[in-house]
Design a protein around this motif. Structure first.
Motif, short mmCIF file in Angstrom:
data_model
loop_
_atom_site.label_atom_id
_atom_site.label_comp_id
_atom_site.label_asym_id
_atom_site.label_seq_id
_atom_site.Cartn_x
_atom_site.Cartn_y
_atom_site.Cartn_z
N TYR A 115 18.37 -6.31 -26.09
CA TYR A 115 19.03 -7.19 -27.06
C TYR A 115 20.55 -7.14 -26.97
O TYR A 115 21.24 -7.29 -27.96
N ASP A 116 21.08 -6.95 -25.79
CA ASP A 116 22.53 -6.89 -25.61
C ASP A 116 23.04 -8.15 -24.94
O ASP A 116 22.57 -8.51 -23.86
N ASP A 117 23.99 -8.78 -25.57
CA ASP A 117 24.57 -10.00 -25.01
C ASP A 117 25.77 -9.70 -24.10
O ASP A 117 26.49 -10.60 -23.70
N ARG A 119 28.28 -7.85 -25.03
CA ARG A 119 29.44 -7.55 -25.86
C ARG A 119 29.07 -6.73 -27.10
O ARG A 119 29.88 -6.62 -28.01
N SER A 120 27.91 -6.16 -27.13
CA SER A 120 27.42 -5.52 -28.36
C SER A 120 27.32 -4.01 -28.29
O SER A 120 26.90 -3.38 -29.27
N VAL A 154 18.58 -14.05 -24.91
CA VAL A 154 19.03 -12.72 -25.34
C VAL A 154 20.19 -12.83 -26.32
O VAL A 154 20.25 -12.09 -27.30
N LYS A 155 21.10 -13.75 -26.08
CA LYS A 155 22.26 -13.93 -26.95
C LYS A 155 21.82 -14.22 -28.39
O LYS A 155 22.39 -13.69 -29.34
N GLU A 156 20.80 -15.04 -28.57
CA GLU A 156 20.30 -15.37 -29.90
C GLU A 156 19.57 -14.19 -30.54
O GLU A 156 19.72 -13.91 -31.72
N LYS A 157 18.78 -13.47 -29.73
CA LYS A 157 18.12 -12.27 -30.25
C LYS A 157 19.16 -11.25 -30.71
O LYS A 157 19.02 -10.64 -31.77
N CYS A 158 20.19 -11.08 -29.91
CA CYS A 158 21.28 -10.17 -30.26
C CYS A 158 21.94 -10.61 -31.57
O CYS A 158 22.20 -9.79 -32.45
N ARG A 159 22.20 -11.89 -31.70
CA ARG A 159 22.83 -12.42 -32.91
C ARG A 159 21.98 -12.12 -34.15
O ARG A 159 22.49 -11.72 -35.19
#
Length: 183
Positions: A115-117, A119-120, A154-159
Motif C-alpha cells: 500500500y505504498d504510493d 511517498r508514504s 495502489v495510489k488509491e489504496k494508499c490514500r
C-alpha cells in the motif's frame, strides 16, 4: 562508535523504535549499536561509561538529566513516544516490548509492500510509532477487508489507508508529522 555494540537493533538504548525508522528500513543505518550508525551519540558514550548498559532504564542513574528535555525535535524517526516507549519496555520487560515492536514492524513492512504510493514511508513509520497497536490492527483489518476485492490502483489504496490513519490520529489527539527544528 568504537566499542559500542548491542544485540537489540530494533529498539535503542534510549527508547527509540529503530525498527520503525525509514533510515534503518532503507539500509542506511544499522540501528543503535549495530555498526557505524550514529557516531556522535552522547547516550551511547554514556552507556560505555556505565558498564555498557543495554537500555538506559537499566542504569542506576535513570532517569538522568538527559531525559529532562529529551529531543524536542525529530530526526528521521519520531522521538515523540521515546519516553513512553522506554517506560513501557521497562514496565513489561524487553522481550514483551520487542514482541509488540515486531508486530508493528511486520505491519509496516506489509504497508510498504502492498500500500505504498512511493511517498508514504515516513507517514507509515510515524503511524506505526505513535498510534496504539490494537487500534492499528483493527483499523487495518477493517480497511484492508473493505478494499481487498476492489480493483484499485495502489495510489488509491494508499490514500484510503492513510486517510484512516489520519482519522484515528485525530481521534487520539496525535499529530502524524515529524517535528522539525524551525518549523
Amino acid at each position: 562508535m568504537k566499542n559500542f555494540s548491542r544485540t537489540n537493533l530494533i529498539f535503542s538504548l534510549c527508547g527509540l523504535n529503530c525498527g520503525l525508522c525509514p533510515m534503518k528500513l532503507g539500509g542506511y543505518c544499522p540501528g543503535c549499536g549495530g555498526g557505524a550508525g550514529n557516531q556522535t551519540c552522547g547516550i551511547a558514550r554514556c552507556s560505555l561509561k556505565h558498564d555498557h548498559v543495554e537500555y538506559c532504564f537499566l542504569c542506576p542513574e535513570y532517569p538522568c538529566s538527559r531525559y529532562s528535555n529529551i529531543d524536542p525535535y525529530d530526526s528521521f524517526l519520531t522521538h515523540q513516544g521515546q519516553l513512553r516507549d522506554i517506560e513501557r519496555a521497562r514496565e513489561i520487560g524487553i522481550e514483551a516490548y520487542n514482541n509488540q515492536l515486531s508486530k508493528r514492524i511486520q505491519i509496516l513492512e506489509q504497508l510498504l509492500s502492498d500500500y505504498d504510493d512511493g511517498r508514504s514511508k515516513t507517514f507509515y513509520c510515524l503511524a506505526m510509532n505513535l498510534l496504539p497497536l490494537p487500534e492499528i490492527e483493527i483499523l487495518l483489518e477493517r480497511t484492508i477487508h473493505e478494499i481487498a476485492f476492489i480493483d484499485l490502483p495502489v495510489k488509491e489504496k494508499c490514500r484510503q489507508i492513510t486517510g484512516q490513519f489520519k482519522e484515528l490520529a485525530q481521534e487520539q489527539g496525535i499529530l502524524l508529522k515529524l517535528r522539525k527544528k524551525g518549523s
